[in-house]
Design a protein around this motif. Structure first.
Motif, short mmCIF file in Angstrom:
data_model
loop_
_atom_site.label_atom_id
_atom_site.label_comp_id
_atom_site.label_asym_id
_atom_site.label_seq_id
_atom_site.Cartn_x
_atom_site.Cartn_y
_atom_site.Cartn_z
N UNK A 1 0.84 -1.20 0.00
CA UNK A 1 0.00 0.00 0.00
C UNK A 1 0.87 1.25 0.00
N UNK A 2 0.36 2.29 -0.67
CA UNK A 2 1.02 3.58 -0.72
C UNK A 2 0.94 4.22 0.66
N UNK A 3 2.08 4.68 1.16
CA UNK A 3 2.13 5.30 2.48
C UNK A 3 2.31 6.81 2.43
N UNK A 4 2.76 7.30 1.28
CA UNK A 4 2.94 8.73 1.15
C UNK A 4 3.96 9.10 0.10
N UNK A 5 3.95 10.38 -0.27
CA UNK A 5 4.93 10.93 -1.20
C UNK A 5 5.81 11.89 -0.42
N UNK A 6 7.10 11.91 -0.77
CA UNK A 6 8.06 12.74 -0.03
C UNK A 6 9.00 13.44 -0.99
N UNK A 7 9.77 14.33 -0.44
CA UNK A 7 10.74 15.15 -1.18
C UNK A 7 10.02 15.98 -2.24
N UNK A 8 9.24 16.95 -1.77
CA UNK A 8 8.49 17.83 -2.67
C UNK A 8 9.46 18.60 -3.57
N UNK A 9 9.09 18.67 -4.84
CA UNK A 9 9.88 19.38 -5.83
C UNK A 9 9.62 20.88 -5.72
N UNK A 10 10.70 21.66 -5.69
CA UNK A 10 10.52 23.11 -5.65
C UNK A 10 11.73 23.82 -5.08
N UNK A 11 11.59 25.14 -4.92
CA UNK A 11 12.68 25.97 -4.43
C UNK A 11 12.39 26.54 -3.03
#
Length: 167
Positions: free
Chosen positions: A80-90
């Protein structure tokens, strides 16, 4: 003219190469034990676009070069998907490009991952345990390391020492 071209070509390819020998070579015709894994099924996880997948304790992390996040984290047991990390941006806590491969470890009962972000010359430690619980990237430590030149990776040796790999 043809003879001259052939002579130059042959002379250019006749350099002495070095051969390395690591002891006697033993031929193996059959393995002593074989295991049949039985029927396999494809993962029920969409890894389209992933450039790397690695295991960190009980987690599977898939890495992406583009998108709103660079990591998607799944449970190895349940898939199961637990989350997304390391948001792309500045912005604060965001990452400009996919960091070098993480180095997962357990510290104080928490699953951590050390990362090198070359574009900002920053070494960071992500707490995966807290990140999953909070549904956002939790940075435990970030250290700006002004380096002269381009480095492939930087590893933390202790609280004040780092080891760097130059390109």
């Amino acid at each position: 003219v043809a003879f001259l071209c052939a002579s130059v070509a042959l002379a250019g390819c006749s350099g002495k190469g070095e051969t390395y020998h690591c002891g006697d070579v033993e031929r193996i015709d059959a393995f002593p034990h074989e295991y049949n894994l039985g029927e396999t099924k494809p993962l029920d996880i969409d890894l389209t676009g992933a450039v790397n997948v690695f295991a960190a304790d009980s987690l599977m992390v898939s890495e992406y070069l583009s998108g709103p996040y660079f990591w998607k984290v799944y449970s190895l047991q349940t898939r199961k998907w637990l989350g997304s990390m390391l948001r792309s941006g500045h912005g604060k806590g965001e990452v400009v490009q996919l960091p070098s491969d993480g180095c997962p470890m357990i510290q104080g009962g928490q699953l951590m991952c050390d990362l090198w972000m070359a574009e900002s010359q920053t070494w960071g430690r992500v707490n995966l345990t807290k990140s999953i619980a909070n549904r956002s990237t939790v940075w435990e430590d970030n250290v700006k390391i002004p380096l002269d030149g381009t480095f492939l990776d930087v590893f933390r040796l202790d609280d004040s020492s780092f080891f760097s790999v130059r390109l």
